[in-house]
Design a protein around this motif. Structure first.
Motif, short mmCIF file in Angstrom:
data_model
loop_
_atom_site.label_atom_id
_atom_site.label_comp_id
_atom_site.label_asym_id
_atom_site.label_seq_id
_atom_site.Cartn_x
_atom_site.Cartn_y
_atom_site.Cartn_z
N TRP A 1 53.48 17.63 -47.09
CA TRP A 1 53.30 17.27 -45.70
C TRP A 1 52.39 18.31 -45.06
CZ3 TRP A 1 55.07 12.82 -43.51
CH2 TRP A 1 55.88 12.04 -44.33
N ILE A 2 51.40 17.83 -44.33
CA ILE A 2 50.40 18.71 -43.74
C ILE A 2 50.34 18.45 -42.23
CG2 ILE A 2 47.99 19.45 -43.77
CD1 ILE A 2 47.82 17.96 -46.54
N ASP A 3 50.58 19.48 -41.46
CA ASP A 3 50.42 19.42 -40.01
C ASP A 3 49.14 20.17 -39.68
OD1 ASP A 3 50.45 19.61 -37.27
OD2 ASP A 3 52.48 20.45 -37.14
N TYR A 4 48.12 19.44 -39.29
CA TYR A 4 46.82 20.04 -39.01
C TYR A 4 46.74 20.69 -37.63
CZ TYR A 4 45.08 17.74 -43.19
OH TYR A 4 44.88 17.34 -44.49
N GLY A 5 47.80 20.60 -36.85
CA GLY A 5 47.79 21.21 -35.52
C GLY A 5 46.91 20.42 -34.57
N GLU A 6 46.61 21.02 -33.45
CA GLU A 6 45.84 20.34 -32.42
C GLU A 6 44.40 20.07 -32.81
OE1 GLU A 6 46.26 21.62 -28.43
OE2 GLU A 6 48.38 22.09 -28.68
N GLY A 7 43.85 20.85 -33.73
CA GLY A 7 42.47 20.64 -34.17
C GLY A 7 42.30 19.39 -35.01
N GLY A 8 43.40 18.92 -35.58
CA GLY A 8 43.37 17.71 -36.38
C GLY A 8 42.67 17.90 -37.72
N VAL A 9 42.60 16.83 -38.44
CA VAL A 9 42.04 16.85 -39.79
C VAL A 9 40.54 17.19 -39.78
CG1 VAL A 9 41.50 14.38 -39.88
CG2 VAL A 9 42.06 15.60 -41.98
N HIS A 10 39.88 16.98 -38.67
CA HIS A 10 38.43 17.21 -38.60
C HIS A 10 38.06 18.70 -38.55
CE1 HIS A 10 37.99 12.95 -38.18
NE2 HIS A 10 38.87 12.97 -37.19
N SER A 11 39.03 19.56 -38.25
CA SER A 11 38.71 20.98 -38.13
C SER A 11 39.31 21.83 -39.25
CB SER A 11 39.19 21.51 -36.78
OG SER A 11 40.61 21.46 -36.73
N THR A 12 39.95 21.20 -40.21
CA THR A 12 40.66 21.95 -41.25
C THR A 12 39.75 22.43 -42.37
OG1 THR A 12 42.58 21.91 -42.70
CG2 THR A 12 41.24 19.91 -42.63
N ARG A 13 40.23 23.43 -43.09
CA ARG A 13 39.56 23.86 -44.32
C ARG A 13 40.25 23.26 -45.54
NH1 ARG A 13 39.30 30.24 -43.08
NH2 ARG A 13 41.40 29.76 -42.41
N LEU A 14 41.32 22.49 -45.30
CA LEU A 14 42.07 21.86 -46.39
C LEU A 14 41.48 20.48 -46.69
CD1 LEU A 14 45.75 22.73 -45.38
CD2 LEU A 14 44.25 23.92 -46.99
N THR A 15 40.30 20.46 -47.25
CA THR A 15 39.66 19.20 -47.61
C THR A 15 40.34 18.61 -48.84
OG1 THR A 15 38.05 20.25 -49.05
CG2 THR A 15 37.44 20.00 -46.71
N LYS A 16 40.06 17.37 -49.13
CA LYS A 16 40.63 16.71 -50.32
C LYS A 16 40.29 17.49 -51.58
CE LYS A 16 41.97 12.81 -52.66
NZ LYS A 16 42.75 13.29 -53.77
N ALA A 17 39.05 17.93 -51.71
CA ALA A 17 38.63 18.69 -52.90
C ALA A 17 39.40 20.00 -53.01
CB ALA A 17 37.13 18.94 -52.85
N VAL A 18 39.58 20.70 -51.90
CA VAL A 18 40.32 21.96 -51.91
C VAL A 18 41.77 21.72 -52.30
CG1 VAL A 18 41.23 23.80 -50.42
CG2 VAL A 18 38.83 23.15 -50.27
N LEU A 19 42.37 20.69 -51.73
CA LEU A 19 43.77 20.38 -52.05
C LEU A 19 43.94 20.02 -53.52
CD1 LEU A 19 44.62 18.30 -48.87
CD2 LEU A 19 45.59 20.51 -49.47
N ASP A 20 43.09 19.12 -54.04
CA ASP A 20 43.20 18.70 -55.44
C ASP A 20 43.02 19.88 -56.39
OD1 ASP A 20 43.67 16.08 -54.71
OD2 ASP A 20 41.65 15.38 -55.17
N ARG A 21 42.05 20.72 -56.11
CA ARG A 21 41.77 21.87 -56.98
C ARG A 21 42.94 22.87 -56.95
NH1 ARG A 21 36.87 22.55 -55.58
NH2 ARG A 21 37.29 23.81 -53.75
N ALA A 22 43.45 23.17 -55.77
CA ALA A 22 44.54 24.14 -55.64
C ALA A 22 45.84 23.60 -56.23
CB ALA A 22 44.74 24.53 -54.18
#
Length: 78
Positions: free
Chosen positions: A36-57
């Motif tokens: 579960w990911i809560d991106y906060g007020e910045g939302g998914v558009h401001s995160t560094r947790l991209t799909k590629a980063v998540l899959d790799r990690a």
């Protein structure tokens, strides 16, 4: 808020590694094989947790859906 449904268990230490990349308002939690990911007020558009980063990690593939879509899918399968 997004749910990421993983195809299996994440790699050891994956959550800790991702926590290092979080922006101040972001939070993550692993519940079983779902993250579960809560991106906060910045939302998914401001995160560094991209799909590629998540899959790799995580070391495992998954698919993410926002909370509204997740709720709709639960209702459709209930």
């Amino acid at each position: 808020m997004h749910a990421m449904f993983l195809q299996g268990s994440p790699s050891e230490g994956a959550i800790e590694a991702l926590e290092q990349r979080l922006l101040p308002a972001e939070r993550i939690a692993l519940v079983g094989d779902d993250m579960w990911i809560d991106y906060g007020e910045g939302g998914v558009h401001s995160t560094r947790l991209t799909k590629a980063v998540l899959d790799r990690a995580l070391g495992v593939a998954g698919t993410a859906r926002n909370l509204r879509t997740t709720r709709t899918l639960i209702e459709l399968t209930a």
